[in-house]
Design a protein around this motif. Structure first.
Motif, short mmCIF file in Angstrom:
data_model
loop_
_atom_site.label_atom_id
_atom_site.label_comp_id
_atom_site.label_asym_id
_atom_site.label_seq_id
_atom_site.Cartn_x
_atom_site.Cartn_y
_atom_site.Cartn_z
N SER A 259 0.76 -1.40 0.00
CA SER A 259 -0.09 0.02 -0.04
C SER A 259 0.88 1.25 -0.04
O SER A 259 0.22 2.23 0.19
N VAL A 260 2.03 1.25 -0.42
CA VAL A 260 3.07 2.58 -0.54
C VAL A 260 2.54 3.30 -1.52
O VAL A 260 2.50 4.61 -0.93
N PHE A 261 2.06 3.13 -2.48
CA PHE A 261 1.55 3.97 -3.59
C PHE A 261 0.34 4.69 -3.37
O PHE A 261 0.12 5.92 -3.74
N THR A 262 -0.78 3.94 -2.68
CA THR A 262 -1.74 4.30 -2.11
C THR A 262 -1.57 5.61 -1.04
O THR A 262 -1.87 6.67 -1.15
N LEU A 263 -0.78 5.18 -0.25
CA LEU A 263 -0.28 6.06 1.00
C LEU A 263 0.43 7.49 0.26
O LEU A 263 0.24 8.50 1.08
N TYR A 264 1.04 7.44 -0.69
CA TYR A 264 1.90 8.55 -1.23
C TYR A 264 1.00 9.22 -2.31
O TYR A 264 1.53 10.09 -2.89
N GLN A 265 -0.15 8.96 -2.71
CA GLN A 265 -0.96 9.51 -3.43
C GLN A 265 -1.16 10.90 -3.23
O GLN A 265 -1.22 11.31 -2.13
N ASP A 266 -0.76 11.92 -4.16
CA ASP A 266 -0.86 13.42 -4.14
C ASP A 266 -0.06 13.84 -3.02
O ASP A 266 0.09 15.00 -2.90
N LYS A 267 1.28 13.16 -2.88
CA LYS A 267 2.34 13.37 -1.98
C LYS A 267 3.58 13.66 -3.01
O LYS A 267 4.67 14.46 -3.08
N CYS A 268 3.78 12.42 -3.79
CA CYS A 268 4.73 12.53 -4.62
C CYS A 268 4.48 11.68 -6.13
O CYS A 268 3.68 11.03 -5.78
N GLU A 269 5.22 11.84 -7.15
CA GLU A 269 4.91 10.93 -8.30
C GLU A 269 4.94 9.66 -8.12
O GLU A 269 6.33 9.21 -7.55
N PRO A 270 4.37 8.44 -8.48
CA PRO A 270 4.82 7.13 -8.24
C PRO A 270 6.16 6.76 -9.06
O PRO A 270 6.61 5.90 -8.58
N GLU A 271 6.36 7.32 -10.13
CA GLU A 271 7.58 7.22 -11.01
C GLU A 271 8.58 7.47 -10.12
O GLU A 271 9.97 7.02 -10.34
N ASP A 272 8.80 8.64 -9.06
CA ASP A 272 9.65 8.96 -8.32
C ASP A 272 10.11 7.80 -7.29
O ASP A 272 11.25 7.36 -7.14
N ILE A 273 8.95 7.23 -6.72
CA ILE A 273 9.27 6.06 -5.91
C ILE A 273 9.80 4.99 -6.54
O ILE A 273 10.68 4.32 -6.00
N ILE B 94 -2.29 -1.42 -12.06
CA ILE B 94 -2.09 -1.13 -13.34
C ILE B 94 -1.18 -0.01 -13.98
O ILE B 94 -0.40 -0.37 -14.80
N LYS B 95 -1.54 1.16 -13.24
CA LYS B 95 -0.43 2.37 -13.46
C LYS B 95 1.02 1.94 -13.21
O LYS B 95 1.92 2.26 -14.07
N VAL B 96 1.16 1.25 -11.87
CA VAL B 96 2.71 1.03 -11.64
C VAL B 96 3.34 -0.14 -12.32
O VAL B 96 4.31 -0.06 -12.88
N LYS B 97 2.52 -1.10 -13.09
CA LYS B 97 2.99 -1.98 -14.11
C LYS B 97 3.42 -1.23 -15.22
O LYS B 97 4.60 -1.69 -15.77
N GLU B 98 2.65 -0.50 -15.93
CA GLU B 98 2.94 0.36 -16.87
C GLU B 98 4.27 1.03 -16.85
O GLU B 98 5.14 1.01 -17.78
N LEU B 99 4.26 1.83 -15.76
CA LEU B 99 5.65 2.46 -15.67
C LEU B 99 6.86 1.61 -15.37
O LEU B 99 8.06 1.93 -15.86
N THR B 100 6.68 0.40 -14.85
CA THR B 100 8.04 -0.43 -14.61
C THR B 100 8.37 -0.95 -15.92
O THR B 100 9.60 -1.50 -15.98
N LYS B 101 7.46 -0.93 -17.00
CA LYS B 101 7.96 -1.43 -18.39
C LYS B 101 9.33 -0.48 -18.85
O LYS B 101 10.32 -1.01 -19.41
N GLY B 102 9.09 0.97 -18.19
CA GLY B 102 10.10 1.73 -18.75
C GLY B 102 11.46 1.54 -17.79
O GLY B 102 12.44 2.33 -18.27
#
Length: 631
Positions: free
Chosen positions: A541-555, A579-587
């Motif tokens: 639940s890290v990405f839910t915890l940091y929603q609106d605090k910083c961008e998921p790609e930074d984490i 779904i968003k995290v998975k798409e980012l991790t392709k990069g």
């Protein structure tokens, strides 16, 4: 009429036969489907050296859950999203530690070494590229072999082999480093040194489980305590002793970049059973004793502080230390005075070792010593002793929790912890005392049981998590009560349990009371560690915890920085987030899949499990325009 009756009877029997046959076939097909589903292997194999994409294509591995929209021919085609592609950073950044940058540190004061403590870049200054591994990087040796040997290509620094040649820290031979276990104050080796300590205080009965080593060098003290079931948080600054903490991590020993300067250590109060300094060069008696006051804050009631090296045993060693007798005598007197003002008892001084013990409670301290010694004063009750994220060090003494004055001096303030290993799953004192809102003893025990089930499921998804020796250094990014780490306590791994400063409850004290270790962290910033620290990262639940605090790609970029090539990741979160995290991790060149929750497909929380592909900087003679070398 008789003919009709006979024909009708045969017809009915024939229909009954076909109905029965069809029913049996349907039931058989249904049971076969259930059997295939239940016996299918849900694992994704991340074999060392193997290509992750090949492993993910195994026919008996779990099918990736498909959350894409599917349209009829007459529907308009879906909009195709282009995956973000994160480029490789420059090869010179292969050991980049964003919050311990030498150039940035020059902006800060030299007083009390403030410039060497944590200073992170502004968000607009953070790198948006992937930190490369050095050319020739290899998977580290498996534990326990890794305690004594590491690949040169992984930490290509020979400075310590020259600087500490006569102290037996580390040797360089051919393509690897060897760690004989020596240290400045233990030339006979860490094992013999720890045996000497064990003759003065009991290290074997399970009462000492967590330790902190200040100025740890290559962490041989912590490495050899592990065989005694004592887990040590070793730390040292990133300074002229290049890569000392990086060596420790390559060895599979818990360590962090850190320094005693002007801010508190990132640990809660009453965390460690033992603190150690072996010629760590910290001016313990100076600045009104603020560094010993900080050690007192993180020591458990009844905990020990061990000091070896200057000024201990100065009467025999002063010539070798190239200092005057008066200078060394004055330093020891300062330390003795500060320890006395903290109500510590000097247990013993023998040869090069001196040991003090913190009181079990402050009854005697408040009644007698404070009336005689006016300083340091006790901290105010509204000062949170567990707040330790960019918190300035106090020059006041952290008061221990109150105990009944009718109790004796051995009553443990805040509650006594069980001896290891019972300590791991016993209800921690902070929970039994009701210090944490909504965390009851029943809730704690239920959480422990829950994580055993979850980790069992994880091992089915990533079979290498259950393979002895495959992973060694693990990180739990949102540890809560330490349930993930406790479920792995019998495996040859160690877990850095992180409690986020954004979390609703500060639970790190509970984690330490269980005999585990951890630190505070804000995941919008970089961690105080080297690239390629961890073999496996768990994020609940890290990405839910940091929603609106910083961008998921930074984490994700920070996770990628501290994860080793070939390392595993498990992220559990809401399906839309994953779904968003998975798409980012392709990069990031991660290969991963989304799997169902352990309870089944009807839960919104899903599990993304992935592997970081192996890649390094190009070989020195390759085209300089290449940005990576994939294997």
């Amino acid at each position: 009429m008789n003919l009709f009756t006979r024909t009708s009877s045969r017809s009915k029997k024939s229909n009954l036969f076909y109905v029965t046959l069809v029913a049996l076939l349907c039931i058989g097909s249904y049971l076969l489907g259930i059997w295939q589903t239940s016996t299918a292997d849900p694992r994704a194999a991340f074999d060392n050296g193997g290509a992750p994409c090949e492993e993910f294509s195994r026919p008996n591995s779990t099918k990736d859950l498909d959350f894409n929209a599917h349209h009829n021919p007459q529907d308009p085609p879906p909009v195709t999203k282009t995956a973000v592609n994160f480029q490789s950073c420059d090869a010179g950044l292969s050991e980049h530690t964003p919050c311990e940058d030498a150039k940035r540190s020059l902006k800060f004061s030299r007083e009390r070494l403030e410039y060497r403590q944590r200073h992170c870049p502004e968000r607009e200054e953070t790198l948006k590229c992937r930190i490369p591994a050095p050319y020739g990087y290899k998977t580290p040796f498996k534990w326990p072999e890794s305690r004594d040997v590491a690949w040169f290509a992984n930490v290509p620094h020979t400075e310590l082999t020259v600087e500490k040649k006569n102290q037996n820290w580390v040797r360089y031979e051919n393509d690897r480093f060897w760690f004989p276990g020596g240290g400045t104050m233990f030339p006979r080796g860490a094992d013999a040194y720890i045996d000497d300590i064990g003759r003065l205080i009991d290290l074997s009965d399970g009462s000492i489980r967590t330790a902190i080593d200040t100025g740890c060098g290559v962490a041989s003290f912590g490495a050899y305590l592990l065989s005694r079931n004592i887990t040590t948080m070793s730390f040292a600054p990133r300074d002229t002793h290049e890569a000392q903490v990086q060596f420790a991590l390559e060895r599979g020993v818990p360590a962090m970049i850190g320094i005693m300067a002007t801010i508190r250590l990132p640990y809660p109060s009453r965390a460690f059973d033992l603190a150690h300094c072996s010629r760590c060069l910290i001016p313990w008696g100076q600045n009104d004793g603020v560094y010993l006051i900080e050690v007192d804050r993180v020591l458990r009631p009844g905990g020990y502080w061990i000091l070896s090296g200057p000024p201990i045993n100065w009467q025999k060693r002063w010539k070798g230390w190239e200092r005057t007798m008066d200078d060394l005598n004055a330093e020891q007197t300062q330390i003795e005075n500060v320890a006395r003002s903290l109500c510590w008892k000097k247990v013993v001084q023998r040869d090069d070792l001196a040991i003090w013990q913190k009181p079990f409670n402050h009854i005697h301290c408040k009644k007698i010593i404070r009336q005689v010694l006016k300083k340091p004063e006790f901290c105010r009750h509204d000062q949170d002793p567990d707040m330790a994220w960019y918190t300035k060090m106090d020059s006041c003494l952290t008061p221990l929790p109150e105990v009944d004055e009718a109790e004796d001096l051995k009553t443990v303030a805040g509650g006594k912890v069980e001896k290891w290993p019972a300590r791991l799953n016993a209800v921690p004192p902070r929970v039994s005392r009701g210090d944490l809102e909504k965390v009851t003893p029943e809730a704690f025990l239920e959480d422990t049981k829950l994580w055993k089930q979850r980790v069992s499921y994880y091992k089915r998804l990533d079979y290498q998590l259950g393979e002895k020796g495959r992973y060694r250094n693990l990180l739990d990014m949102n540890a809560y009560l330490g349930g993930f780490a406790s479920a792995l306590a019998d495996d040859p791994v160690w877990v850095m349990n992180v409690v986020s400063v954004e979390a609703k409850l500060n639970t790190l004290g509970v984690i330490y009371e269980r005999g585990l270790i951890g630190t505070y962290q804000n995941w919008c910033e970089a961690m105080s560690t080297y690239p390629r620290t961890y073999d496996f990262i768990h994020a609940d639940s890290v990405f839910t915890l940091y929603q609106d605090k910083c961008e998921p790609e930074d984490i994700l970029l920070e996770m990628d920085r501290i994860l080793r090539p070939g390392g595993g990741v498990i992220i559990r979160d809401d399906v839309d987030v994953l779904i968003k995290v998975k798409e980012l991790t392709k990069g990031l060149q991660w290969e991963g899949r989304i799997a169902d929750h352990e309870k089944g497909p009807h839960e919104r929380v899903k599990i993304y499990y992935a592997v970081k592909q192996y890649w390094t900087v190009p070989a020195p003679d390759e085209d300089k325009n290449n940005t990576s070398a994939l294997s």
